[in-house]
Write a protein that holds these residues in place. Structure first.
Motif, PDB file in Angstrom:
ATOM      1  N   ARG A  88     -91.966  13.544 -15.976  1.00  0.00           N
ATOM      2  CA  ARG A  88     -91.256  12.298 -15.657  1.00  0.00           C
ATOM      3  C   ARG A  88     -90.034  12.134 -16.553  1.00  0.00           C
ATOM      4  NH1 ARG A  88     -88.925  10.055 -12.883  1.00  0.00           N
ATOM      5  NH2 ARG A  88     -89.047   7.974 -12.115  1.00  0.00           N
ATOM      6  N   GLN A  89     -90.188  12.448 -17.825  1.00  0.00           N
ATOM      7  CA  GLN A  89     -89.084  12.339 -18.784  1.00  0.00           C
ATOM      8  C   GLN A  89     -87.938  13.272 -18.402  1.00  0.00           C
ATOM      9  OE1 GLN A  89     -90.326  13.179 -22.782  1.00  0.00           O
ATOM     10  NE2 GLN A  89     -88.300  12.900 -23.642  1.00  0.00           N
ATOM     11  N   ASN A  90     -88.267  14.434 -17.850  1.00  0.00           N
ATOM     12  CA  ASN A  90     -87.252  15.405 -17.436  1.00  0.00           C
ATOM     13  C   ASN A  90     -86.654  15.069 -16.078  1.00  0.00           C
ATOM     14  OD1 ASN A  90     -87.572  16.926 -19.743  1.00  0.00           O
ATOM     15  ND2 ASN A  90     -89.110  18.265 -18.831  1.00  0.00           N
ATOM     16  N   GLU A  91     -87.134  13.986 -15.460  1.00  0.00           N
ATOM     17  CA  GLU A  91     -86.658  13.559 -14.149  1.00  0.00           C
ATOM     18  C   GLU A  91     -86.692  14.712 -13.159  1.00  0.00           C
ATOM     19  OE1 GLU A  91     -82.868  11.641 -14.648  1.00  0.00           O
ATOM     20  OE2 GLU A  91     -83.673  10.263 -16.139  1.00  0.00           O
ATOM     21  N   GLY A  92     -87.831  15.365 -13.080  1.00  0.00           N
ATOM     22  CA  GLY A  92     -87.998  16.538 -12.237  1.00  0.00           C
ATOM     23  C   GLY A  92     -87.633  16.302 -10.784  1.00  0.00           C
ATOM     24  N   ALA A  93     -86.929  17.242 -10.202  1.00  0.00           N
ATOM     25  CA  ALA A  93     -86.549  17.197  -8.793  1.00  0.00           C
ATOM     26  C   ALA A  93     -87.725  17.667  -7.942  1.00  0.00           C
ATOM     27  CB  ALA A  93     -85.339  18.105  -8.560  1.00  0.00           C
ATOM     28  N   PRO A  94     -87.736  17.321  -6.658  1.00  0.00           N
ATOM     29  CA  PRO A  94     -88.802  17.825  -5.789  1.00  0.00           C
ATOM     30  C   PRO A  94     -88.820  19.348  -5.783  1.00  0.00           C
ATOM     31  CG  PRO A  94     -87.508  16.152  -4.666  1.00  0.00           C
ATOM     32  CD  PRO A  94     -86.796  16.468  -5.950  1.00  0.00           C
ATOM     33  N   GLY A  95     -89.986  19.908  -5.674  1.00  0.00           N
ATOM     34  CA  GLY A  95     -90.127  21.356  -5.614  1.00  0.00           C
ATOM     35  C   GLY A  95     -90.151  21.842  -4.182  1.00  0.00           C
ATOM     36  N   VAL A  96     -90.676  23.024  -3.981  1.00  0.00           N
ATOM     37  CA  VAL A  96     -90.718  23.645  -2.667  1.00  0.00           C
ATOM     38  C   VAL A  96     -91.541  22.813  -1.686  1.00  0.00           C
ATOM     39  CG1 VAL A  96     -92.704  25.122  -3.164  1.00  0.00           C
ATOM     40  CG2 VAL A  96     -91.021  25.856  -1.482  1.00  0.00           C
ATOM     41  N   ASP A  97     -92.480  22.026  -2.181  1.00  0.00           N
ATOM     42  CA  ASP A  97     -93.301  21.188  -1.307  1.00  0.00           C
ATOM     43  C   ASP A  97     -92.577  19.920  -0.866  1.00  0.00           C
ATOM     44  OD1 ASP A  97     -93.298  19.854  -3.722  1.00  0.00           O
ATOM     45  OD2 ASP A  97     -95.478  19.754  -3.906  1.00  0.00           O
ATOM     46  N   GLY A  98     -91.409  19.637  -1.450  1.00  0.00           N
ATOM     47  CA  GLY A  98     -90.623  18.477  -1.066  1.00  0.00           C
ATOM     48  C   GLY A  98     -91.126  17.161  -1.629  1.00  0.00           C
ATOM     49  N   VAL A  99     -92.155  17.176  -2.459  1.00  0.00           N
ATOM     50  CA  VAL A  99     -92.722  15.950  -3.013  1.00  0.00           C
ATOM     51  C   VAL A  99     -91.938  15.549  -4.259  1.00  0.00           C
ATOM     52  CG1 VAL A  99     -94.787  14.886  -4.000  1.00  0.00           C
ATOM     53  CG2 VAL A  99     -95.000  16.523  -2.121  1.00  0.00           C
TER      54      VAL A  99
END
Length: 143
Positions: free
Chosen positions: A65-76
């Motif tokens: 969450r701190q890294n503000e992760g982008a959606p992965g291959v699953d699109g979530v």
């Protein structure tokens, strides 16, 4: 008498807690790293019971969450998890159950047909360019 050692005992051996992690999670990471360095050929067969601990998963979620992760291959996306049924707690419960029952399977990495989905970025150690991988949020929620 218990054979469990106190944090003070581990600190005497060089343990320093990571500021952004709970002490028990930081100690687990330190012990695993120390064992891996002392015995490079050692195989960690029993890590599943450590990884699905609630404190470990919550600490991993906070880092993602701190890294503000982008959606992965699953699109979530992180937002979708936070606003979905049950929110983060349900997501972590499901992840813990999949890890506990050993049914969890990581998603493939995010790549485009033309190659990589993102431009190269530099290594922090100056080793040259690398291509970022977009793993699913669940794959990134581990330490």
């Amino acid at each position: 008498m218990s054979d469990r050692r106190s944090i003070t005992d581990w600190e005497a051996e060089g343990f320093v807690a990571e500021a952004d992690l709970p002490v028990r999670v930081s100690l687990l990471r330190w012990k695993l790293g120390r064992k891996a360095k002392q015995e490079p050929r050692y195989r960690f067969y029993t890590l599943f019971d450590r990884v699905y601990r609630r404190d470990v998963l919550e600490a991993a979620w906070r880092r993602v969450r701190q890294n503000e992760g982008a959606p992965g291959v699953d699109g979530v996306s992180l937002h979708a998890i936070e606003t979905g049924p049950g929110g983060v707690a349900a997501f972590l419960d499901g992840l813990a159950e999949a890890l506990r029952t050993r049914t969890y399977r990581p998603q493939p990495r995010l790549h485009s047909e033309a190659g990589w989905s993102a431009p190269p970025v530099g290594h922090s150690d100056g080793a040259g360019p690398r291509r970022p991988n977009g793993g699913a949020v669940g794959d990134r929620t581990d330490l």
